[in-house]
Design a protein around this motif. Structure first.
Motif, PDB file in Angstrom:
ATOM      1  N   LEU A   1       0.816  -1.217   0.000  1.00 15.91           N
ATOM      2  CA  LEU A   1       0.000   0.000   0.000  1.00 15.91           C
ATOM      3  C   LEU A   1       0.847   1.263   0.000  1.00 15.91           C
ATOM      4  O   LEU A   1       0.342   2.356  -0.252  1.00 15.91           O
ATOM      5  CB  LEU A   1      -0.927   0.013   1.217  1.00 15.91           C
ATOM      6  N   LEU A   2       2.126   1.109   0.300  1.00 12.65           N
ATOM      7  CA  LEU A   2       3.031   2.253   0.331  1.00 12.65           C
ATOM      8  C   LEU A   2       4.115   2.090  -0.723  1.00 12.65           C
ATOM      9  O   LEU A   2       4.479   0.977  -1.101  1.00 12.65           O
ATOM     10  CB  LEU A   2       3.677   2.396   1.713  1.00 12.65           C
ATOM     11  N   THR A   3       4.625   3.212  -1.191  1.00 17.41           N
ATOM     12  CA  THR A   3       5.803   3.205  -2.056  1.00 17.41           C
ATOM     13  C   THR A   3       7.002   3.476  -1.168  1.00 17.41           C
ATOM     14  O   THR A   3       7.031   4.469  -0.428  1.00 17.41           O
ATOM     15  CB  THR A   3       5.691   4.288  -3.141  1.00 17.41           C
ATOM     16  N   VAL A   4       7.973   2.590  -1.204  1.00 20.75           N
ATOM     17  CA  VAL A   4       9.140   2.694  -0.326  1.00 20.75           C
ATOM     18  C   VAL A   4      10.271   3.373  -1.082  1.00 20.75           C
ATOM     19  O   VAL A   4      10.776   2.858  -2.082  1.00 20.75           O
ATOM     20  CB  VAL A   4       9.575   1.311   0.176  1.00 20.75           C
ATOM     21  N   GLY A   5      10.659   4.582  -0.629  1.00 20.58           N
ATOM     22  CA  GLY A   5      11.749   5.316  -1.255  1.00 20.58           C
ATOM     23  C   GLY A   5      13.068   5.065  -0.552  1.00 20.58           C
ATOM     24  O   GLY A   5      13.193   4.177   0.299  1.00 20.58           O
ATOM     25  N   ASP A   6      14.064   5.860  -0.886  1.00 23.57           N
ATOM     26  CA  ASP A   6      15.395   5.687  -0.289  1.00 23.57           C
ATOM     27  C   ASP A   6      15.386   6.001   1.201  1.00 23.57           C
ATOM     28  O   ASP A   6      16.028   5.320   2.003  1.00 23.57           O
ATOM     29  CB  ASP A   6      16.419   6.590  -0.991  1.00 23.57           C
TER      30      ASP A   6
END
Length: 608
Positions: A185-190
């Motif tokens: 459900l989330l976009t995982v960034g750096d």
């Protein structure tokens, strides 16, 4: 037998439910050698291609490709899940299904946690849909003509604009950020994660048991991209094994006798709005074998209706053969150009759509029509190519009256004579051509479009290495002591055949984990690649007759190890020869290779 673990219970269950006995209760089997053969119960055939291996307690159909153990067979035949199949088999032999204290594994706990997060997310999205901020989303739903009943039935919701609304909500409920990340459900960034879905109408993807396993989101602002967005693969969600809407359609499928497969979420929802309650979507344009087998659990007939555009038609063609190979009666729905099922219903209405279903084409007819629309029939070479392709399809049809229809189609489109078309189709099907009143002239192409070509034998490859490897893994799979004896001599590295190598890796993984040793468990340990698993069953269905399997396995293990040493020596010899040809015989690397060549050859000679 003491039942301390679920795997031990399953081992006893399989031991008491001999696969030959179970399969024989569904389909007649005839013993040939060590195997039993019959017509496949999962697809229509006249010549038996379904084989049961009594030694390894597995089955494989060499026609449609289905394979598995006794539990898998009951699952597929009864169209039920794993637990249902276990219950049937337990009842069959009078076993009770015990409860195990250790059955709640870490994976089960994690799955339960992720399902809780998905349920909370669904409550959040649904609640948002009734708020003023969702006005544009509700306008879109209204324009689509969706009733409140259908909106609630499919659980439509709204993801608001903003980067961390859902994340903040779920973490505030006590879920860890790491666990929320695992749902997709989330976009995982750096450096941080943020909401994947923003300003979108949300479609929960629900499995047959009613669990929310994923979400899809559609744009409201036409300037946003992409139009549709989905959660990635997760512990809960396997796209290749999921059918959108099946949780609802399954309740109507058996009464209707069929399912309708379409492409998108809105296609499914619109069709249900108009009363087509057996519509499902393939969660993408490409159908998979897993999805086809899941469909077969519920129905024997399927309509496939992808969009009328080029991409949709290509998707239809890809899915047809997969569905047919699973034993389904496949019918193709043809929509107006540029229209998907949703467009068709809203533009033309239910009566028009009913006509589309009533005039659905059989798989073969659809494919032949596509062939003739894809060639320039004014050119002789293309007309001949189209005829060959169409006749190849017609040659595989078993019913004469159906084949006659396709012969008429070919004749009408090409102008070739009916006798010539019929004769060529008979030849392709392996039948004698139709008799004529003409005297033989020595011309083998008379009464034929295609001149008969001489058969050219393909050169035979040297298969002695793979022969030994295949026989060895088949012997190893018969019994744990045989495998243990072989593994004292070889390991997976010694095998050249990749399928055999993976099977041996699976055997070693079973030993390392302490799981029950049987074919299904070993195959579950190998890399979960559909083609590889199919190849593994092909290898294990090889018939191996022996009076002393342990001794023979040891001899084959020695042979496989010797072949490995000789292959390594040859590989190094090739490298050394290349270096010598370049004048590098004195180089340290070349001298090392020469020593290694000698060592491997010596090791090979020492194996008695």
């Amino acid at each position: 037998m003491a039942q301390d673990t679920f795997s031990e219970f399953l081992a006893e269950l399989k031991e008491k439910n001999d696969i030959v006995s179970v399969v024989s209760s569904y389909v007649p089997l005839t013993r040939k050698g060590r195997h039993h053969w019959g017509c496949c119960p999962f697809h229509n055939e006249k010549t038996p291609s379904f084989s049961v291996n009594e030694d390894l307690q597995i089955y494989k159909c060499f026609g449609c490709g289905v394979a598995g153990d006794v539990i898998k067979f009951v699952q597929e035949k009864e169209r039920i899940d794993f637990n249902g199949a276990v219950k049937i088999l337990a009842d069959r032999v009078g076993m009770e299904i015990p409860k195990f204290n250790g059955s709640d594994t870490q994976a089960d706990k994690k799955r339960s946690e992720l399902l809780s997060i998905m349920n909370a997310a669904q409550e959040y999205f649904v609640a948002n849909l009734s708020k003023p901020m969702a006005a544009a989303a509700n306008d879109y739903i209204a324009k689509r003509g969706l009733s409140k009943k259908v909106v609630e039935s499919f659980g439509l919701g709204y993801a608001p604009e903003g980067w961390e609304n859902l994340k903040t909500y779920l973490v505030g409920l006590g879920f860890s950020a790491d666990s929320v990340n695992e749902t997709g459900l989330l976009t995982v960034g750096d450096k941080k994660s943020y909401d994947k879905f923003r300003n979108r109408i949300m479609y929960p993807i629900i499995d047959e048991k009613g669990n929310i396993i994923s979400f899809g989101g559609r744009i409201i602002d036409p300037n946003d991209t992409p139009k549709y967005m989905n959660c990635p693969q997760t512990l809960l969600y396997d796209k290749s094994n999921t059918l959108y809407g099946l949780n609802i359609a399954k309740n109507y499928a058996r009464a209707a006798g069929s399912l309708i497969i379409v492409e998108g979420y809105m296609d499914v929802i619109s069709m249900h709005e108009y009363g087509y309650n057996t519509a499902v979507a393939s969660c993408g344009t490409s159908l998979t074998q897993q999805q086809a087998r899941k469909i077969k659990r519920y129905v024997d007939k399927v309509y496939i209706g992808y969009d009328g555009d080029g991409a949709g038609q290509k998707a239809t063609l890809r899915g047809l053969d997969i569905l047919k190979a699973t034993g389904l009666d496949v019918q193709v729905l043809s929509f107006p150009d540029g229209c998907d099922p949703d467009d068709t219903l809203r533009k033309y209405g239910k009566e028009y759509f009913d006509d589309i279903i009533a005039n659905a084409k059989k798989l073969e007819e659809f494919k032949i029509e596509k062939i003739f629309s894809s060639y320039d029939l004014k050119k002789n070479d293309q007309k001949l190519a189209a005829a060959k392709a169409a006749m190849e399809i017609a040659s595989k049809v078993t019913l004469d009256i159906e084949r006659e229809k396709y012969i008429d189609m070919i004749v009408k489109n090409t102008g070739y004579s009916q006798r010539a078309v019929s004769n060529d189709i008979d030849r392709m099907a392996g039948k004698a051509p139709q008799a004529t009143n003409q005297q033989p002239t020595g011309d083998s192409s008379r009464g034929s479009i295609i001149a008969k070509k001489p058969v050219i034998k393909q050169p035979q490859t040297n298969q002695k290495d793979s022969h030994a490897e295949i026989r060895l893994v088949c012997l190893m799979m018969r019994d744990k002591p045989i495998a243990e004896a072989a593994l004292k001599i070889v390991n997976a590295t010694c095998f050249e055949d990749m399928t055999c190598k993976e099977i041996v890796n699976g055997i070693q993984a079973v030993f390392d984990s302490g799981d029950t040793f049987d074919s299904a468990t070993v195959i579950s340990k190998i890399k979960q690649d559909e083609e590889l698993i199919s190849n593994a069953y092909n290898v294990l269905m090889t018939e191996v007759n022996t009076l002393d399997p342990v001794s023979e396995a040891v001899e084959y293990a020695k042979k496989v190890r010797r072949q490995y040493y000789l292959r390594r020596a040859k590989q190094m010899q090739d490298k050394a020869n290349a270096m010598i040809a370049d004048g590098k015989i004195a180089d340290e690397e070349c001298q090392r290779l020469i020593k290694e060549i000698g060592r491997y050859k010596t090791l090979a000679k020492e194996i008695k």
